[in-house]
Design an enzyme around this catalytic site. Structure first.
Site, mmCIF file in Angstrom:
data_model
loop_
_atom_site.group_PDB
_atom_site.id
_atom_site.type_symbol
_atom_site.label_atom_id
_atom_site.label_comp_id
_atom_site.label_asym_id
_atom_site.label_seq_id
_atom_site.Cartn_x
_atom_site.Cartn_y
_atom_site.Cartn_z
ATOM 1 N N HIS A 101 0.993 -1.142 -0.165
ATOM 2 C CA HIS A 101 -0.099 -0.026 0.034
ATOM 3 C C HIS A 101 0.871 1.209 0.102
ATOM 4 O O HIS A 101 1.885 1.261 0.397
ATOM 5 C CB HIS A 101 -0.914 -0.118 1.177
ATOM 6 C CG HIS A 101 -0.190 -0.245 2.559
ATOM 7 N ND1 HIS A 101 0.284 -1.336 3.146
ATOM 8 C CD2 HIS A 101 0.131 0.858 3.424
ATOM 9 C CE1 HIS A 101 0.670 -1.207 4.262
ATOM 10 N NE2 HIS A 101 0.818 0.168 4.452
ATOM 11 N N HIS A 103 0.872 5.453 1.286
ATOM 12 C CA HIS A 103 0.378 6.251 2.134
ATOM 13 C C HIS A 103 0.336 7.587 1.279
ATOM 14 O O HIS A 103 1.547 8.129 1.030
ATOM 15 C CB HIS A 103 0.909 6.631 3.406
ATOM 16 C CG HIS A 103 1.074 5.460 4.170
ATOM 17 N ND1 HIS A 103 0.190 5.367 5.404
ATOM 18 C CD2 HIS A 103 1.903 4.049 4.212
ATOM 19 C CE1 HIS A 103 0.483 4.190 6.036
ATOM 20 N NE2 HIS A 103 1.439 3.439 5.292
HETATM 21 P P1 AMP Z 1 1.864 0.459 7.214
HETATM 22 O O1 AMP Z 1 2.550 0.695 8.889
HETATM 23 O O2 AMP Z 1 2.933 1.175 6.021
HETATM 24 O O3 AMP Z 1 1.708 -1.197 7.030
HETATM 25 O O4 AMP Z 1 0.493 1.122 7.370
HETATM 26 C C1 AMP Z 1 -0.506 0.334 7.613
HETATM 27 C C2 AMP Z 1 -1.812 1.282 7.772
HETATM 28 O O5 AMP Z 1 -2.994 0.957 7.610
HETATM 29 C C3 AMP Z 1 -1.728 2.227 9.130
HETATM 30 O O6 AMP Z 1 -1.598 3.663 8.947
HETATM 31 C C4 AMP Z 1 -2.920 1.841 9.860
HETATM 32 O O7 AMP Z 1 -3.752 2.975 10.306
HETATM 33 C C5 AMP Z 1 -4.043 1.496 8.350
HETATM 34 N N1 AMP Z 1 -5.150 0.654 8.754
HETATM 35 C C6 AMP Z 1 -4.958 -0.505 9.466
HETATM 36 N N2 AMP Z 1 -6.478 -1.178 9.427
HETATM 37 C C7 AMP Z 1 -7.044 -0.297 8.702
HETATM 38 C C8 AMP Z 1 -8.516 -0.281 8.365
HETATM 39 N N3 AMP Z 1 -9.278 -1.110 8.732
HETATM 40 N N4 AMP Z 1 -8.882 0.625 7.665
HETATM 41 C C9 AMP Z 1 -8.148 1.779 7.363
HETATM 42 N N5 AMP Z 1 -6.862 1.895 7.556
HETATM 43 C C10 AMP Z 1 -6.256 0.914 8.247
#
Ligand code: AMP
Ligand code: ZN
Length: 138
Positions: A101, A103
């Site tokens: 993903h 950001h």
């Molecule tokens: P990363 O640390 O780059 O793997 O980012 C994962 C991101 O996913 C974090 O910023 C979380 O806040 C976000 N996240 C986790 N669960 C959900 C969800 N159900 N809906 C939206 N964002 C999420």
């Protein structure tokens, strides 16, 4: 391909709800549940890739192409002054959801976003050697 028990596979394919901004055949763009700033969203491919090392160039190209469009839309609709695009790969790099993903983090004066590192010292000879080695592997 989808992966069982992957949160973002389920969100991307609509099995778990999200506040979706945009969706197409290959992607879903939705707001991060713990936003770093107003408008912080995630661009997620519908197919499962663990991380950048697992993704193919065509899918990677589509993702960044979409990131340019979403960034411009966020800029148009929000009072943002800048944007960080962050993409974590591996636990050591801060990845917590192991489905690729990106950001998109809008930046505002006085926000509390922290994306950074301590600048190091370059060894030019070592860098030249490394440039050749990595370049030859591309
Ligand atoms: P990363 O640390 O780059 O793997 O980012 C994962 C991101 O996913 C974090 O910023 C979380 O806040 C976000 N996240 C986790 N669960 C959900 C969800 N159900 N809906 C939206 N964002 C999420
Ligand atoms: Zn997945």
């Amino acid at each position: 391909m989808k992966k069982d028990d992957c949160l973002f596979c389920k969100i991307a394919n609509g099995e778990i709800p999200s506040i979706t901004i945009y969706e197409d055949e290959f992607h879903r763009v939705f707001f991060d549940i713990n936003p770093a700033s107003k408008g912080h969203c995630l661009i997620v491919p519908k197919d499962h890739y663990d991380d950048i090392f697992d993704i193919d160039e065509a899918a990677g190209g589509r993702l960044f192409s979409l990131a340019t469009r979403v960034s411009k839309a966020l800029k148009k609709e929000l009072d943002l002054e800048g944007m960080n695009i962050v993409q974590n790969n591996g636990t050591i790099a801060g990845q917590t959801v192991f489905h690729f993903h990106m950001h998109l983090i809008p930046r505002y004066q006085g926000d509390t976003v922290n994306v950074g590192w301590k600048p190091g010292e370059a060894d030019m000879d070592a860098l030249s050697e490394l440039a050749k080695k990595v370049g030859d592997s591309i």
